[in-house]
Design an enzyme around this catalytic site. Structure first.
Site: not given
Ligand code: ADE
Length: 244
Positions: A11, A213
């Site tokens: 990142e 996501d």
């Molecule tokens: N960081 C990125 N995606 C995540 C997720 N689904 N749950 C927790 N932290 C995250």
């Protein structure tokens, strides 16, 4: 000096490429890179995942350098249906969704601190940098990458971010979190811990999270690829504008 933190090396790779490093300090299994970034004195560090890792990193950062503000940049899972991969969340407040000392204290209240959420300094400058980045986002990526992640017309939103020591990858887990914090926009694993330490040390704190996501069955596939190919460019693009 501005402290810039992410949870993963991917990142912040592009930011590190732009940093004119003056000094590198290794402490507590973290490397703190001090130097000039777009004409500003900064320290960049990645914390690793989770609230303990983030708090330990930040505490060391604040005790080793003269930090005037902290900016966290990273990825997060969407909790609201209108959010898409590539959208940006600017945090205005953060809560620890897994803090629960009930019945002694209400769920999510930090015991003995009398707080359930931590406000960010929420500066117009970070919002303007984000807006500017989004107008020009396509110039930061090749077409294949945008297609691969279905990033079209990304938007930004301001609001509540929740953090916990849990990777969220099902509707069931999303619903448990939304029951406690119905207006939470996204979930991640560090922000609210960093926000608490900044509150305790009285340091202004800001956070941007890029949706990697949808916190569902696919999230473990989407998230690492996105962090590698996309998130770092968002972070360096937005922070270059913010710091210039
Ligand atoms: N960081 C990125 N995606 C995540 C997720 N689904 N749950 C927790 N932290 C995250």
């Amino acid at each position: 000096m501005i402290g810039i933190i992410s949870a993963m090396p991917e990142e912040m790779q592009f930011l590190l490429n732009d940093l004119q490093i003056a000094k590198t300090i290794k402490k507590g299994k973290r490397t703190y890179y001090q130097g000039k970034l777009f004409n500003n004195e900064v320290v960049i560090v990645f914390s690793r995942w989770g609230k303990v890792a983030a708090s330990a990193t930040l505490t060391q950062l604040l005790n080793s350098f003269d930090i005037s503000e902290v900016i966290f940049s990273g990825v997060a899972g969407a909790l609201q249906k209108n959010l898409n991969i590539g959208d940006i969340i600017i945090g205005t407040a953060l809560k620890q969704h897994d803090m629960d000392a009930s019945p002694l204290y209400p769920a999510m209240e930090i015991p003995l601190l009398d707080k359930t959420s931590f406000k960010t300094s929420n500066s117009p400058k970070l919002e303007k940098a984000t807006q500017y980045f989004l107008v020009n986002y396509s110039k930061y990526f090749d077409k294949e990458t945008l297609k691969e992640f279905e990033i079209k017309n990304p938007k930004y939103y301001k609001g509540l971010i929740v953090s916990g020591d849990q990777f969220v990858n099902s509707d069931e887990k999303i619903n448990i979190i939304l029951k406690k914090a119905p207006n939470a926009l996204c979930v991640e694993m560090e922000g609210a811990a960093v926000a608490q330490v900044c509150y305790e040390y009285d340091i202004p704190f800001q956070i941007i999270r890029i949706i990697s996501d949808k916190a569902n069955d696919n999230s473990h596939i989407d998230f690492p690829l996105f962090a590698k190919k996309v998130a770092g460019k968002y972070a360096s693009g937005i922070l270059e504008i913010y710091l210039s």
